[in-house]
Scaffold this motif. Structure first.
Motif, PDB file in Angstrom:
ATOM      1  N   PRO A 206       0.827  -1.204   0.000  1.00  0.00           N
ATOM      2  CA  PRO A 206       0.000   0.000   0.000  1.00  0.00           C
ATOM      3  C   PRO A 206       0.865   1.259   0.000  1.00  0.00           C
ATOM      4  CG  PRO A 206      -0.703  -1.529   1.715  1.00  0.00           C
ATOM      5  CD  PRO A 206       0.589  -2.047   1.177  1.00  0.00           C
ATOM      6  N   GLN A 207       0.421   2.249  -0.736  1.00  0.00           N
ATOM      7  CA  GLN A 207       1.189   3.491  -0.835  1.00  0.00           C
ATOM      8  C   GLN A 207       0.265   4.704  -0.848  1.00  0.00           C
ATOM      9  OE1 GLN A 207       4.407   3.464  -3.967  1.00  0.00           O
ATOM     10  NE2 GLN A 207       3.408   1.518  -4.383  1.00  0.00           N
ATOM     11  N   LEU A 208       0.766   5.778  -0.291  1.00  0.00           N
ATOM     12  CA  LEU A 208       0.119   7.088  -0.399  1.00  0.00           C
ATOM     13  C   LEU A 208       1.110   8.010  -1.092  1.00  0.00           C
ATOM     14  CD1 LEU A 208      -1.946   9.366   0.373  1.00  0.00           C
ATOM     15  CD2 LEU A 208      -0.694   9.575   2.519  1.00  0.00           C
ATOM     16  N   ILE A 209       0.696   8.581  -2.219  1.00  0.00           N
ATOM     17  CA  ILE A 209       1.570   9.468  -2.989  1.00  0.00           C
ATOM     18  C   ILE A 209       0.882  10.828  -3.091  1.00  0.00           C
ATOM     19  CG2 ILE A 209       2.537   9.889  -5.288  1.00  0.00           C
ATOM     20  CD1 ILE A 209       2.486   6.658  -5.435  1.00  0.00           C
TER      21      ILE A 209
ATOM     22  N   LEU B 108      -2.095  17.452   4.535  1.00  0.00           N
ATOM     23  CA  LEU B 108      -1.162  16.346   4.270  1.00  0.00           C
ATOM     24  C   LEU B 108      -0.898  15.502   5.519  1.00  0.00           C
ATOM     25  CD1 LEU B 108       0.915  14.797   2.563  1.00  0.00           C
ATOM     26  CD2 LEU B 108       2.578  16.608   3.061  1.00  0.00           C
ATOM     27  N   SER B 109      -0.629  16.163   6.659  1.00  0.00           N
ATOM     28  CA  SER B 109      -0.308  15.404   7.875  1.00  0.00           C
ATOM     29  C   SER B 109      -1.477  14.521   8.300  1.00  0.00           C
ATOM     30  CB  SER B 109       0.051  16.356   9.019  1.00  0.00           C
ATOM     31  OG  SER B 109       1.244  17.034   8.723  1.00  0.00           O
TER      32      SER B 109
ATOM     33  N   GLN C 219      -1.739  11.574   5.962  1.00  0.00           N
ATOM     34  CA  GLN C 219      -0.681  10.595   6.234  1.00  0.00           C
ATOM     35  C   GLN C 219      -0.993   9.809   7.504  1.00  0.00           C
ATOM     36  OE1 GLN C 219       2.753  12.181   7.995  1.00  0.00           O
ATOM     37  NE2 GLN C 219       4.098  10.463   7.501  1.00  0.00           N
TER      38      GLN C 219
ATOM     39  N   TRP D  32      -3.725   7.402   6.848  1.00  0.00           N
ATOM     40  CA  TRP D  32      -3.210   6.328   5.973  1.00  0.00           C
ATOM     41  C   TRP D  32      -2.449   5.296   6.813  1.00  0.00           C
ATOM     42  CZ3 TRP D  32       1.483   4.190   4.861  1.00  0.00           C
ATOM     43  CH2 TRP D  32       1.523   3.314   3.756  1.00  0.00           C
ATOM     44  N   ARG D  33      -1.607   5.805   7.740  1.00  0.00           N
ATOM     45  CA  ARG D  33      -0.856   4.876   8.603  1.00  0.00           C
ATOM     46  C   ARG D  33      -1.803   4.056   9.476  1.00  0.00           C
ATOM     47  NH1 ARG D  33       2.571   6.971  12.578  1.00  0.00           N
ATOM     48  NH2 ARG D  33       3.214   4.820  12.802  1.00  0.00           N
TER      49      ARG D  33
ATOM     50  N   PHE E 287      -3.630   1.629   6.646  1.00  0.00           N
ATOM     51  CA  PHE E 287      -2.831   0.761   5.774  1.00  0.00           C
ATOM     52  C   PHE E 287      -1.456   0.411   6.355  1.00  0.00           C
ATOM     53  CE2 PHE E 287      -5.556   3.167   2.816  1.00  0.00           C
ATOM     54  CZ  PHE E 287      -6.130   2.130   2.099  1.00  0.00           C
ATOM     55  N   GLY E 288      -1.009   1.192   7.331  1.00  0.00           N
ATOM     56  CA  GLY E 288       0.371   1.040   7.793  1.00  0.00           C
ATOM     57  C   GLY E 288       0.580  -0.174   8.679  1.00  0.00           C
TER      58      GLY E 288
END
Lengths: 258, 120
Positions: free
Chosen positions: A212-215, A246-247, A250, A253-254, A257-258
């Protein structure tokens, strides 16, 4: 909440979450996942023997007395506030007290990035009224939490939690667009012309399996908006987002998915 | 000196592992922080990734325009790439632990690359 959904949610928790501690307290919500109020109700629902549950986020702390999967009431609040509900036993006969407790928890923890809990020994609480408090399930109904909701996929949870930061969204699963938000024409252009090549090139630069990725790309769109791409197996979400979020993106997301 | 600026940025963020200053027009890493032990090949890959994420030499991989900054988070870490405001080929390429706050780091890294690029 139906028994099946309750079971499914508990199983999802068991298989997806590795327990994390912060200064000795267990993290029960990170980046808004699960929703902090839902996390509090889950903790109450998991408390059989009477305990003092100490919830904390940032500088806010609330101690709740719970037992028998029921919330008896608020033991303490820090910083001090809502004195009129502290020490009062919750009762369905007193709907104003029930809603005031909901308001307190939402005010203290509704937007918490990280919510932790300590399960402490219970303390003497309230007056001798015979009231045993209200069950977590009943509170979920009274507080209108999404307790009956079918568990969402990680991508759906990410999009739901970050909805306020997203100007437009295009969610694709196995090559098919399954949902959109706002004017997604720029995102569709990216999907049609760029994502496959980008993903292939990016994959070659990663060591090991593509997970998994966040771009996030600031200023990538025609109108100067930031663009983001979340990749999780066969699911991809393209988004235009507010750069100052953004923070938060992120962090969630963590959490998911993290 | 550039290396002092890179070291200072790295030291302000626990979990920041490597910072490199690169020129995207030639796609070369020019300076790394003093603690970096990454081999040349890895640094070349990092610079190539910066070019792909931000866009370089007129080529944009994702989006309509070259980006002023980019972040890539995955389970092995967080990578942040940021351009100088006045000299868009000057970029910082940063490798961090997943726990580093991308927004806070990006803001600080942007100020650093602007100081480096302007020679302040």
């Amino acid at each position: 909440m139906s028994e099946i959904n309750a079971l499914a949610q508990k199983l999802m928790t068991l298989i997806s979450d590795d327990v994390e501690f912060e200064a000795g307290a267990r993290v029960v919500s990170r980046g808004g996942v699960p929703d902090p109020i839902t996390a509090i109700l889950d903790e109450i629902d998991n408390t059989v023997l009477e305990r003092n549950l100490e919830f904390s986020a940032d500088a806010n702390t609330v101690n709740l007395i719970a037992g028998g999967r029921r919330l008896r009431g608020v033991l303490a609040v820090s910083p001090e506030s809502h004195a009129h509900i502290v020490g009062k036993t919750l009762s369905r006969e007193e709907p104003e007290l029930v809603q005031a407790t909901s308001a307190l928890l939402s005010e203290m923890f509704g937007g918490a990035d990280r919510l932790t809990v300590r399960s402490l020994a219970s303390e003497p609480f309230g007056e001798e009224s015979g009231e045993r408090g209200i069950s977590a399930r009943r509170l979920a109904e009274l507080w209108e939490q999404d307790a009956d909701e079918t568990p969402k996929s990680p991508m759906e949870r990410f999009l739901k939690y970050n909805a306020s930061a997203l100007k437009s969204v295009m969610h694709v699963n196995k090559g098919e667009i399954i949902s959109t938000v706002g004017d997604f024409s720029a995102l569709q252009g990216m999907w049609n012309n760029q994502v496959m090549e980008f993903r292939k090139t990016n994959k070659n630069m990663l060591t090991g399996k593509e997970g998994p990725q966040l771009i996030c790309l600031e200023g990538a769109l025609d109108d100067g908006s930031a663009a983001a791409l979340v990749i999780a197996d066969n699911e991809i979400a393209l988004m235009a987002y507010e750069p100052d979020k953004l923070s938060a993106m992120q962090s969630s997301w963590r959490g998911i998915f993290g | 000196m550039v290396v002092d600026e890179l070291d200072a940025l790295r030291d302000r963020f626990e979990g920041c592992r490597t910072i490199a200053f690169a020129d995207l027009s030639t796609q070369m890493i020019l300076v790394t922080d003093s603690g970096s032990t990454l081999p040349r090949e890895t640094l070349d890959d990092l610079c190539a990734q910066a070019a792909m994420m931000l866009g370089a030499n007129g080529k944009v991989f994702l989006g309509s325009h070259e980006s002023s900054a980019a972040a890539l988070a995955n389970n092995s870490g967080l990578r942040v790439f940021v351009r100088a405001g006045q000299e868009p080929n000057d970029v910082l390429c940063c490798i961090c632990e997943p726990t580093v706050d991308a927004g806070a780091f990006l803001a600080d890294a942007r100020a650093s690359i602007n100081r480096i690029s302007s020679g302040d």
